[in-house]
Design a protein around this motif. Structure first.
Motif: not given
Length: 202
Positions: A65-80
């Motif tokens: 996110a810091a490299r691309f200046a975009i906000e990460p979108l968190a999604d619980p469906r991607l959990r382990e």
């Protein structure tokens, strides 16, 4: 659409622990390995950055996110994978104190839930739902970067490529490694998997 899947960096969890959805942080080496991977990015920035909502994935995503200046979108469906009652315990202790359920789960992990948790088929279903929503909203030339876990990335690859779930562990996925798949004309193709650096778009 091109989808790049990155496994988070190494965590602070002690080796030998059963870590599914236990919310551990990145280790110092985990931070460094993701930073090294991010430094080798090639080509244009991704349109979107998604991640699991577990801390080790979110911390890894923040580096991108810091490299691309975009906000990460968190999604619980991607959990382990949720390992339920066993999550956070030592594997050898689990096998010793709960041998019958452990053996049954180990022999049938694709369809058998861990006690109070989920099966690998459950992970395929929830990550598949995420992937379907992504495909419904992306254009052909969109590039999406996603930071997740070994289990959820293997599930996504099985779902996208039609691999039998029992073959999921044939896909090598180290910490801070990248895989890239491309969706064109109704099907996915593999560009690369388990790479220690990003490869240029062909």
């Amino acid at each position: 659409m091109d989808l790049i899947l990155v496994r988070h960096g190494d965590s602070e969890a002690t080796p030998g622990l059963c870590i599914g959805q236990t919310d551990v942080a990145l280790s110092s080496e985990g931070f460094l390995s993701i930073q090294r991977l991010a430094a080798h990015w090639q080509g244009s920035a991704p349109r979107f950055l998604f991640c699991s909502d577990l801390r080790r994935a979110q911390q890894s995503a923040q580096i991108f996110a810091a490299r691309f200046a975009i906000e990460p979108l968190a999604d619980p469906r991607l959990r382990e994978l949720d390992l339920g009652e066993w999550d956070g315990e030592r594997w050898d202790a689990i096998a010793a104190k709960d041998p019958v359920r452990y053996r049954h789960w180990a022999d049938n992990w694709v369809i058998q839930e861990a006690p109070g948790g989920e099966s690998f088929s459950d992970v395929i279903r929830r990550t598949g739902a995420w992937l379907a929503s992504l495909l419904g909203s992306m254009a052909d030339d969109d590039l999406v970067l996603t930071v997740a876990h070994a289990g959820s990335i293997r599930a996504l690859l099985c779902h996208a490529l039609g691999l039998p779930p029992a073959k999921a562990f044939a896909i090598g996925l180290g910490h801070a490694r990248a895989s890239r798949i491309r969706y064109r004309m109704g099907q996915f193709e593999v560009s690369y998997t388990n790479a220690s650096r990003f490869e240029a778009d062909a």
